[in-house]
Design a protein around this motif. Structure first.
Motif, PDB file in Angstrom:
ATOM      1  N   ASP A  79      51.235 -23.280 -84.596  1.00  0.00           N
ATOM      2  CA  ASP A  79      50.563 -24.557 -84.883  1.00  0.00           C
ATOM      3  C   ASP A  79      50.194 -25.331 -83.625  1.00  0.00           C
ATOM      4  O   ASP A  79      49.841 -26.503 -83.690  1.00  0.00           O
ATOM      5  N   LYS A 109      39.204 -25.359 -74.978  1.00  0.00           N
ATOM      6  CA  LYS A 109      38.985 -26.407 -75.984  1.00  0.00           C
ATOM      7  C   LYS A 109      37.796 -27.286 -75.604  1.00  0.00           C
ATOM      8  O   LYS A 109      36.945 -27.607 -76.467  1.00  0.00           O
ATOM      9  N   SER A 131      40.627 -25.100 -84.110  1.00  0.00           N
ATOM     10  CA  SER A 131      41.979 -25.602 -83.848  1.00  0.00           C
ATOM     11  C   SER A 131      42.528 -25.060 -82.533  1.00  0.00           C
ATOM     12  O   SER A 131      42.135 -23.978 -82.071  1.00  0.00           O
ATOM     13  N   CYS A 132      43.421 -25.819 -81.949  1.00  0.00           N
ATOM     14  CA  CYS A 132      44.095 -25.379 -80.720  1.00  0.00           C
ATOM     15  C   CYS A 132      44.980 -24.169 -81.013  1.00  0.00           C
ATOM     16  O   CYS A 132      45.152 -23.296 -80.157  1.00  0.00           O
ATOM     17  N   ARG A 184      45.564 -24.465 -88.574  1.00  0.00           N
ATOM     18  CA  ARG A 184      45.390 -25.865 -88.217  1.00  0.00           C
ATOM     19  C   ARG A 184      46.549 -26.293 -87.336  1.00  0.00           C
ATOM     20  O   ARG A 184      47.572 -25.616 -87.258  1.00  0.00           O
ATOM     21  N   ASP A 185      46.358 -27.397 -86.647  1.00  0.00           N
ATOM     22  CA  ASP A 185      47.325 -27.844 -85.648  1.00  0.00           C
ATOM     23  C   ASP A 185      48.401 -28.744 -86.239  1.00  0.00           C
ATOM     24  O   ASP A 185      48.120 -29.584 -87.099  1.00  0.00           O
ATOM     25  N   GLU A 207      46.012 -30.751 -88.811  1.00  0.00           N
ATOM     26  CA  GLU A 207      44.747 -31.338 -88.395  1.00  0.00           C
ATOM     27  C   GLU A 207      44.045 -30.415 -87.408  1.00  0.00           C
ATOM     28  O   GLU A 207      44.617 -29.406 -86.985  1.00  0.00           O
ATOM     29  N   ILE A 208      42.832 -30.753 -87.047  1.00  0.00           N
ATOM     30  CA  ILE A 208      42.126 -30.080 -85.959  1.00  0.00           C
ATOM     31  C   ILE A 208      42.106 -31.071 -84.805  1.00  0.00           C
ATOM     32  O   ILE A 208      41.354 -32.048 -84.829  1.00  0.00           O
ATOM     33  N   ARG A 209      42.953 -30.848 -83.826  1.00  0.00           N
ATOM     34  CA  ARG A 209      43.033 -31.809 -82.722  1.00  0.00           C
ATOM     35  C   ARG A 209      41.735 -31.841 -81.907  1.00  0.00           C
ATOM     36  O   ARG A 209      41.132 -30.800 -81.652  1.00  0.00           O
ATOM     37  N   CYS A 227      43.943 -30.924 -77.184  1.00  0.00           N
ATOM     38  CA  CYS A 227      45.110 -30.106 -77.564  1.00  0.00           C
ATOM     39  C   CYS A 227      46.454 -30.731 -77.210  1.00  0.00           C
ATOM     40  O   CYS A 227      47.470 -30.427 -77.831  1.00  0.00           O
TER      41      CYS A 227
END
Length: 334
Positions: free
Chosen positions: A80, A113, A125-126, A153-154, A325-327, A330
């Motif tokens: 994650d 990123k 996502s990271c 997802r993060d 979430e999608i940061r 990161c």
């Protein structure tokens, strides 16, 4: 399943544990797909690959940390990207000693990123970036490629103490390693195959110095680990003196920047650098794999197994769908 046919005690507890492994693997597959970003960010893999290629062309020593980062992320809270989060009080995963060697690696993830945010903002996502980078590192250093499942997802939580409790140490024995992998839904074969990642990178003397001095704990500095080849001990003692913790040595001498199967040859000769490497000779299944793959002609088999085990690793406790979430950056939550 053939990969589950291990020589374990026939206890109800263990059979229940194996059942949990199957449930974990099945659950973790949901939401992950090869080509998840095909429409939303079609250049994600080429952009990531280009950054990795450029990085390793000028800093090949980063191959080890970038590959190892994927393992360290997935073993704590799942895959994650919690390993990337900063903490104002230095209490995040990256602040734990096992993760402090990734400093420059974190910068490369940030570089990927940033490039992706320019191309498709708020999409990738990271956690997926770490997974893609690990594959590209293997490819760029001579290993085989594989299709990376994406759609993670993060996470929003990162705790320093969890890195200490969830990650295996350099001194872990085979019993502990097998149980730890089982808890993550990974098999004994995954354990011995993923250990092959130690073909890349370095280790500081502090991680294995106990094997060279006062191994029996009596204060005798001449007491060494009997599981290590005495000639290798002598060579290591020339680099790592009793008072030296910061010097580093190659995990796979002579081949530390090339992804290959040479690691298993070293382990078979009792030249695995860490106690956790040597531990692979203490179990029938892991020892058999080491002995089989110490032969250069079996490298292709190792490459195939490594790809499968990396996919398995990438499914550990993932966040998908509406979770996490999608940061945008990161190192911090949105």
């Amino acid at each position: 399943m053939k990969e589950m046919a291990f020589d374990y005690p026939k206890t109800h507890l263990f059979h229940f544990a194996l059942f949990l492994v199957l449930i974990l693997r099945s659950a973790n597959v949901e939401g992950l797909n090869v080509g998840f970003y095909a429409n939303s960010c079609p250049l994600v893999e080429s952009i990531t690959s280009n950054v990795v290629k450029q990085t390793l062309s000028v800093a090949p020593s980063l191959s080890g940390p970038l590959l190892k980062m994927f393992f360290h992320d997935c073993f704590v809270r799942g895959c994650d990207a919690s390993i990337l989060l900063d903490s104002p009080t230095n209490q995040a995963e990256k602040d734990a000693d096992p993760n402090k060697t990734f400093r420059s690696g974190f910068e490369i993830i940030d570089r990927v990123k940033s490039a992706l945010e320019m191309h498709c903002p708020g999409i990738v996502s990271c956690a997926d970036i770490i997974a893609l980078v690990s594959r590209d590192v293997v490819v760029q250093t001579g290993g085989a490629s594989w299709e990376v499942e994406t759609g993670r997802r993060d996470g929003r939580v990162s705790l320093r103490n969890e890195a200490f409790s969830e990650l295996p140490s350099a001194a872990s024995d085979i019993t502990f390693l097998k149980l730890l992998f089982l808890q993550k839904g990974l098999s004994v074969k995954d354990l011995v195959v993923l250990s092959g990642a130690h073909t890349l990178g370095i280790s500081h003397c502090a991680a294995f110095k106990k094997r060279l001095y006062n191994f029996d704990g009596t204060g005798d500095i001449n007491s060494t680990d009997p599981k290590m080849d005495p000639n290798y001990v002598a060579a290591l003692r020339k680099k790592c003196t009793n008072n030296n913790n910061d010097t580093f040595v190659q995990m796979d001498p002579g081949s530390s920047k090339v992804f290959d199967g040479h690691y298993y040859e070293l382990v078979s000769k009792r030249r695995g650098l860490l106690e956790s490497d040597a531990a692979l000779l203490d179990d029938d299944e892991t020892r058999k794999y080491v002995e089989t793959h110490k032969i250069k002609g079996n490298q292709r088999s190792f490459f195939k197994d490594f790809a499968i085990s990396m996919v398995n690793l990438g499914r550990v406790s993932v966040l998908t769908g509406n979770a996490g979430e999608i940061r945008k950056v990161c190192s911090r939550t949105n």
